[in-house]
Design an enzyme around this catalytic site. Sequence first.
Site: not given
Length: 486
Positions: A79, A146
């Site tokens: 991400d 994350e």
Amino acid sequence: MNDDILSLEPQAVWKHFYGLTRIARPSGNEEKVRRFIAGFGQSLGLETIVDESGNVLIRKPATSGMADRKGVILQAHVDMVPQKNSGTVHDFDKDPIEPIVDGQWVRARGTTLGADNGIGVAAIMAVLESTEMRHGPLEALFTSNEESGMTGAFGLKSGVLRGSILLNLDSENEGELCIGCAGGLDATMRFSYEEQAVPDGHTGFTISVGGLRGGHSGMDIALGRGNANKILTRLLSTGYTCHDMLLASIDGGSLRNAIPRESNATVAVPSLNAECFVEGLACLAADMRRELTTADPSLRIDVFPATLPDRVVENGVAGRLLKALYACPNGVMRMSDEMPGLVETSNNLAVVRSKNGLICVECLLRSSVDSARDDLESMIRSCFELAGASTLFDGGYPGWKPNPESAMLQRMREIYWKMFGENPAIQAVHAGLECGIIGATYPELDMISLGPTIRYPHSPDEKVNIASVGAFMDFLVETLSGVPCQ
């Protein structure tokens, strides 16, 4: 523009990075990139697993003559932080990132680039695809979400990983090996309020703070950059205490792990005080611009007439809110005694937003010392509970204790010296790396974090140094070929 990216060296890494920029992948909306990574592993005929937390694990057997080497886990998160400049039209849920070669750097057009951690993902993909690199048994772990909670790392089950060495590819300075990180804790404070009518004889104003550099709330917190929410609080507090200002709405910051660059409020001021209000805030704005001349020279503060709001936050709640925001710790709280230049403990006053009778304040606390983090939690809790807010502290994650005696660290130092004729810097970072969480589940792992040089992550100024990507990849390749035997 695209041809420029694809012609950069090492081409295999930039090819995969460019492919990632085509896929919208903000934190929490990662299904497309997850399918992309899983499909990539399957297309290579490699064992590919997608777990319940959205992590993708791909296993690649050792190359010829390397089966006796220790197993290595290459890890990166898929991400990215969605941040854009005001005026930039971009939908992070569907629009691709537009990378630009700008001299020695690659950046994006008005948005975050996603080099954090897209370059790490691309490097792992290049390793998986290669038929020429020498390596022992490999596992590629692509973790999810994350940037807004590390839920992928938290959801990783024990007994899944087989390797004994983990190389996290999420560091941001080529030539440094990271061996430790800070833990973190989310703080959420809420004020409930009733609205009250605006008395007659008032004038509406909008106060806008912008032009700040922002950045990563851990890696950049020691740079002294302005926090838009703190700056706006100073302005609003002056208006409230000196000019009988009423607060109608406030909206500042967007993500806990990004230093807020913009913050705005709509207010009502008695018309008789309007001129003094504007002049007083202009003087204060000039003071703050002087204070931040070096750290944030583009600070912009605007106070301009606006449509008079129909209703405002009840005055008592507004006053308590502003006092709590003013008193809330922000920035560096303490530097590390063990590692000079490293922040030990900090807080980021990240988000302040009013909507539908509720004002929500969000912070991200960081510390490499658990007791210091607990102390900071108590400070913030006391500050807001005294002001009448509810408080919630959750999402805590552990730090990663440095191990200077790591066998893999010694091997990587030797390899780096042989390649570049100098020792790599050994560092710990004031940021949350997934190593802390993964290491809590797999305590026997020997972990090192490395990466290329990335500047201004989590902001639209994010950029990655082109030459450093080549050096990082060369070092990674040599490291994999030099992993010791089991």
